[in-house]
Write a protein that holds these residues in place. Structure first.
Motif, PDB file in Angstrom:
ATOM      1  N   UNK A 170      48.904   5.390  -9.654  1.00 27.31           N
ATOM      2  CA  UNK A 170      49.450   4.261  -8.895  1.00 27.31           C
ATOM      3  C   UNK A 170      50.973   4.278  -8.921  1.00 27.31           C
ATOM      4  N   UNK A 171      51.530   4.596 -10.098  1.00 27.44           N
ATOM      5  CA  UNK A 171      52.987   4.645 -10.213  1.00 27.44           C
ATOM      6  C   UNK A 171      53.566   5.813  -9.412  1.00 27.44           C
ATOM      7  N   UNK A 172      52.831   6.909  -9.352  1.00 23.29           N
ATOM      8  CA  UNK A 172      53.318   8.112  -8.679  1.00 23.29           C
ATOM      9  C   UNK A 172      53.083   8.057  -7.168  1.00 23.29           C
ATOM     10  N   UNK A 173      51.894   7.579  -6.765  1.00 21.38           N
ATOM     11  CA  UNK A 173      51.508   7.638  -5.351  1.00 21.38           C
ATOM     12  C   UNK A 173      51.573   6.303  -4.625  1.00 21.38           C
ATOM     13  N   UNK A 174      51.715   5.197  -5.342  1.00 18.70           N
ATOM     14  CA  UNK A 174      51.530   3.809  -4.892  1.00 18.70           C
ATOM     15  C   UNK A 174      50.040   3.478  -4.885  1.00 18.70           C
ATOM     16  N   UNK A 175      49.742   2.196  -5.038  1.00 18.63           N
ATOM     17  CA  UNK A 175      48.355   1.753  -5.209  1.00 18.63           C
ATOM     18  C   UNK A 175      47.449   2.113  -4.033  1.00 18.63           C
ATOM     19  N   UNK A 176      47.850   1.855  -2.772  1.00 20.99           N
ATOM     20  CA  UNK A 176      46.931   2.179  -1.667  1.00 20.99           C
ATOM     21  C   UNK A 176      46.588   3.663  -1.585  1.00 20.99           C
ATOM     22  N   UNK A 177      47.573   4.520  -1.842  1.00 14.38           N
ATOM     23  CA  UNK A 177      47.321   5.959  -1.768  1.00 14.38           C
ATOM     24  C   UNK A 177      46.456   6.417  -2.938  1.00 14.38           C
ATOM     25  N   UNK A 178      46.623   5.776  -4.106  1.00 13.79           N
ATOM     26  CA  UNK A 178      45.803   6.123  -5.264  1.00 13.79           C
ATOM     27  C   UNK A 178      44.324   5.850  -5.006  1.00 13.79           C
ATOM     28  N   UNK A 179      44.034   4.839  -4.162  1.00 15.39           N
ATOM     29  CA  UNK A 179      42.641   4.545  -3.808  1.00 15.39           C
ATOM     30  C   UNK A 179      41.988   5.742  -3.115  1.00 15.39           C
ATOM     31  N   UNK A 180      42.811   6.567  -2.474  1.00 12.50           N
ATOM     32  CA  UNK A 180      42.289   7.770  -1.829  1.00 12.50           C
ATOM     33  C   UNK A 180      41.548   8.647  -2.833  1.00 12.50           C
ATOM     34  N   UNK A 181      42.016   8.690  -4.077  1.00 13.14           N
ATOM     35  CA  UNK A 181      41.369   9.498  -5.111  1.00 13.14           C
ATOM     36  C   UNK A 181      39.954   8.983  -5.365  1.00 13.14           C
ATOM     37  N   UNK A 182      39.801   7.651  -5.431  1.00  9.04           N
ATOM     38  CA  UNK A 182      38.466   7.084  -5.627  1.00  9.04           C
ATOM     39  C   UNK A 182      37.563   7.382  -4.436  1.00  9.04           C
ATOM     40  N   UNK A 213      36.851   2.629   1.400  1.00 13.92           N
ATOM     41  CA  UNK A 213      38.050   2.795   0.581  1.00 13.92           C
ATOM     42  C   UNK A 213      39.111   3.607   1.318  1.00 13.92           C
ATOM     43  N   UNK A 214      38.676   4.558   2.138  1.00  9.91           N
ATOM     44  CA  UNK A 214      39.638   5.338   2.917  1.00  9.91           C
ATOM     45  C   UNK A 214      40.451   4.464   3.868  1.00  9.91           C
ATOM     46  N   UNK A 215      39.884   3.318   4.257  1.00 11.24           N
ATOM     47  CA  UNK A 215      40.593   2.440   5.183  1.00 11.24           C
ATOM     48  C   UNK A 215      41.890   1.906   4.579  1.00 11.24           C
ATOM     49  N   UNK A 216      41.975   1.818   3.254  1.00 14.80           N
ATOM     50  CA  UNK A 216      43.186   1.277   2.622  1.00 14.80           C
ATOM     51  C   UNK A 216      44.384   2.219   2.732  1.00 14.80           C
ATOM     52  N   UNK A 217      44.281   3.497   2.326  1.00 18.25           N
ATOM     53  CA  UNK A 217      45.447   4.375   2.525  1.00 18.25           C
ATOM     54  C   UNK A 217      45.803   4.554   3.994  1.00 18.25           C
ATOM     55  N   UNK A 218      44.799   4.560   4.882  1.00 16.47           N
ATOM     56  CA  UNK A 218      45.097   4.685   6.317  1.00 16.47           C
ATOM     57  C   UNK A 218      45.887   3.475   6.793  1.00 16.47           C
ATOM     58  N   UNK A 219      45.423   2.259   6.418  1.00 17.80           N
ATOM     59  CA  UNK A 219      46.140   1.045   6.811  1.00 17.80           C
ATOM     60  C   UNK A 219      47.532   1.001   6.197  1.00 17.80           C
ATOM     61  N   UNK A 220      47.663   1.524   4.969  1.00 14.82           N
ATOM     62  CA  UNK A 220      48.974   1.561   4.318  1.00 14.82           C
ATOM     63  C   UNK A 220      49.943   2.456   5.086  1.00 14.82           C
ATOM     64  N   UNK A 221      49.474   3.598   5.533  1.00 13.17           N
ATOM     65  CA  UNK A 221      50.344   4.517   6.277  1.00 13.17           C
ATOM     66  C   UNK A 221      50.826   3.894   7.589  1.00 13.17           C
ATOM     67  N   UNK A 222      50.010   3.016   8.175  1.00 14.69           N
ATOM     68  CA  UNK A 222      50.403   2.335   9.406  1.00 14.69           C
ATOM     69  C   UNK A 222      51.061   0.984   9.139  1.00 14.69           C
TER      70      UNK A 222
END
Length: 426
Positions: A168-180, A94-103
């Motif tokens: 999701x509304x505050x952080x965007x969906x990929x970053x919200x996955x970081x919480x999970x 799951x961490x791969x999603x916010x990382x990929x989003x940042x790039x």
């Protein structure tokens, strides 16, 4: 008079509370990801409806090999380590999603990989959890423990979607996955600190993985309690996924409810699951295990047959939708809590993981088929008749229990003698 100490309640057992808290946090995290991944596909990657459908199926696909994974897990001594590994696996993927989003490199292919690997982690967790559970909880606490765990899960469905939507509304969906992802890391930390004396492993090294899996499947087929319960829950899941494929469509197009109103109705309806989990232990004491399970089967499914009756103002239509979800959620907890306790009591230690795997392969494997059939029947028969058919069909799953020993079971201590373990009785 002899002074005997009363058994300690689970709420005061630090080991169980530690596991319970870790599991509860990860449950709330899951509700975030369940919203976030489809939203990433739809809003960021402009995925079509079929792609989103296949993405949902990818989460369930690993359950088709649950039997093999469970057969492997049965030969592993340290089930707690496998639970921790399953949590960390899901955390990392799951961490791969916010990382990929940042790039700026998130792709549909990555979403499929995340769905498959996270699903695989869930299968590993659930097959290792069954033997870990009996090392953590006494036999007389099975119903209470399942009630507490199910209550937390139900509450996650009440508050989780709102929490997920806000993040999701505050952080965007990929970053919200970081919480999970962090919730799984927290769960791994909590489970790692639970001290348990795990059950010894009975190895049959002469048998191949396939033969061990087949032995587990045969055991389920021969055991009167497990055979009846598997037939019942598989039938329920088939028909309930026929209904689930159409509920949102019906609420939106036929009832004319907005997304916000639908979400509110479903959230309020989810409180039925929490109430059902809280009252299941009491119901078992009053009417017995078997009758509680059978009542739950009917209450879980039959409300969908009444959904087409919704009419009147917007809020009255929303009220019917909420009531259907409330009663159904209440029923599923009266089904799950005592049935899980019953199954835990009758499964031999050497077969726990592969029996869970057999259930998952069949019970969860039927869900995509039900959803596909629901869509086809909705187009052919119409949405309302299909919902009625699904509600009645699911409720009739109780017939699998009427002639079984489950119907006669009043308490866990009243269970018939467990059948001999095929691995140790030779």
């Amino acid at each position: 008079m002899t002074d005997t100490a009363a058994p300690q309640r689970l709420s005061r057992d630090r080991r169980f509370v530690r596991f319970w808290v870790g599991d509860g946090v990860s449950q709330f995290g899951d509700r975030i990801t369940e919203l976030a991944i489809p939203l990433i596909a739809v809003t960021s990657l402009h995925a079509s409806a079929p792609v989103v459908g296949f993405l949902t199926a990818a989460v369930w696909a690993p359950n088709l090999v649950s039997l093999l994974i469970g057969s492997w897990v049965d030969h592993q001594q340290h089930k707690k380590r496998l639970i921790v590994a399953a949590d960390l696996l899901r955390c990392l993927v799951l961490l791969s999603l916010p990382v990929a989003h940042w790039f700026g490199v998130v792709t549909i292919a990555q979403l499929f990989v995340v769905a498959l690997v996270a699903g695989l982690g869930q299968v590993l967790f659930q097959t290792a959890y069954a033997p870990f559970f009996v090392s953590l909880v006494r036999r007389d606490q099975y119903v209470e423990a399942n009630s507490m765990l199910s209550t937390t899960r139900s509450l996650s469905f009440v508050g989780g979607p709102a929490l997920g939507g806000g993040l999701i509304q505050w952080l965007t969906a990929p970053v919200a996955v970081l919480v999970d992802a962090l919730s799984f890391a927290f769960s791994a930390f909590m489970v790692r600190g639970v001290r348990v004396e795990e059950q010894p492993v009975v190895r049959d090294d002469a048998s191949s993985l396939g033969r061990r899996a087949w032995a587990g499947l045969q055991f389920v087929g021969r055991h009167p309690y497990l055979r009846a319960s598997l037939a019942c829950v598989t039938t329920i899941n088939f028909f309930n996924f026929v209904a689930s494929a159409l509920v949102i469509l019906f609420a939106s197009r036929h009832l004319g409810l907005s997304a916000g109103v639908i979400g509110l109705a479903l959230g309020i309806g989810a409180t039925g699951g929490a109430l059902g989990a809280i009252t299941a232990s009491r119901a078992v004491k009053v009417i017995g295990v078997g009758r509680t399970v059978m009542t739950g089967v009917v209450l879980f499914s039959v409300p969908y047959a009444f959904l087409p009756l919704a009419g009147g103002s917007t809020w009255s239509r929303a009220a019917v939708l909420g009531a259907v979800e409330f009663v159904s959620g209440f029923g599923v907890m009266w089904l799950d809590v005592p049935l899980n306790a019953l199954q835990t009591a009758v499964i031999p230690d050497a077969l726990r993981s592969r029996v869970v795997g057999a259930f998952s392969t069949i019970n969860y494997g039927i869900r995509p088929l039900g959803a596909v059939l629901g869509g086809l029947l909705g187009a052919w028969l119409g949405v309302e008749p299909t919902l009625v058919l699904a509600g009645v069909g699911g409720a009739l799953a109780v017939l699998w229990l009427i002639g079984s020993p489950i119907a006669r079971t009043r308490t866990i201590d009243d269970l018939d003698e467990v059948q001999p373990d095929p691995l140790t009785s030779r």
